[in-house]
Design a protein around this motif. Structure first.
Motif, PDB file in Angstrom:
ATOM      1  N   ASN A  88      56.916  17.345 -30.977  1.00 50.23           N
ATOM      2  CA  ASN A  88      56.240  16.627 -32.064  1.00 50.23           C
ATOM      3  C   ASN A  88      55.504  17.562 -33.022  1.00 50.23           C
ATOM      4  O   ASN A  88      54.704  17.116 -33.827  1.00 50.23           O
ATOM      5  N   LYS A  89      55.763  18.866 -32.941  1.00 51.78           N
ATOM      6  CA  LYS A  89      55.102  19.845 -33.811  1.00 51.78           C
ATOM      7  C   LYS A  89      56.079  20.403 -34.836  1.00 51.78           C
ATOM      8  O   LYS A  89      57.223  20.699 -34.519  1.00 51.78           O
ATOM      9  N   GLU A 106      50.471  19.652 -36.162  1.00 56.43           N
ATOM     10  CA  GLU A 106      50.601  18.574 -35.187  1.00 56.43           C
ATOM     11  C   GLU A 106      49.734  17.404 -35.621  1.00 56.43           C
ATOM     12  O   GLU A 106      48.607  17.604 -36.089  1.00 56.43           O
TER      13      GLU A 106
END
Length: 137
Positions: A88-89, A106
């Motif tokens: 998710n980064k 993030e």
């Protein structure tokens, strides 16, 4: 990636001036860098636009994820840069003059937390962090 799209305004920044001083940025440019930033992230076909604005300067990138490119940074370094997703980064890696910096974007609690990791200072890791809040929350 879609969660990053939008306009984000800087609400906090820690250790950024110290980082700029350590890489040799002049005091006048460091003073300008203290101005809060706005960041727009958008999709443009197969590419991602990352546009960072201050009252003094604009830095616009249109990149294809995973594709290395030449970047002239706002502080005038010439770097080989790559953006990619890691879970998710959104991760940006810059390499210049034998040095490497990794920036991780993030989303936490509706804000983008941008952290920078450096592998080239005497101390094991020098870190700066900026937090951006979106304009639509």
């Amino acid at each position: 990636m879609e969660a990053f799209y939008g306009t984000w305004n800087q609400v906090d920044c820690t250790n950024f001036d110290e980082y700029l001083e350590r890489i040799g940025v002049s005091p006048s440019l460091r003073k300008k860098a203290k101005t809060p930033l706005a960041m727009d992230i958008c999709q443009d076909g197969e590419k991602v636009g990352v546009n960072i604005k201050s009252p003094h300067k604009k830095h616009q990138l249109l990149v294809k994820l995973e594709e290395e490119f030449d970047e002239i940074t706002p502080d005038k370094r010439v770097a080989r840069t790559t953006f990619r997703m890691e879970g998710n980064k959104l991760v940006q890696v810059q390499k210049w003059d034998g040095k490497e910096m990794r920036m991780e974007y993030e989303i936490k609690d509706g804000k983008i937390v941008m952290k920078s990791h450096h592998l080239f200072f005497e101390s094991p890791l020098f870190l700066w962090r900026c937090i951006f809040s979106n304009t639509f929350s």
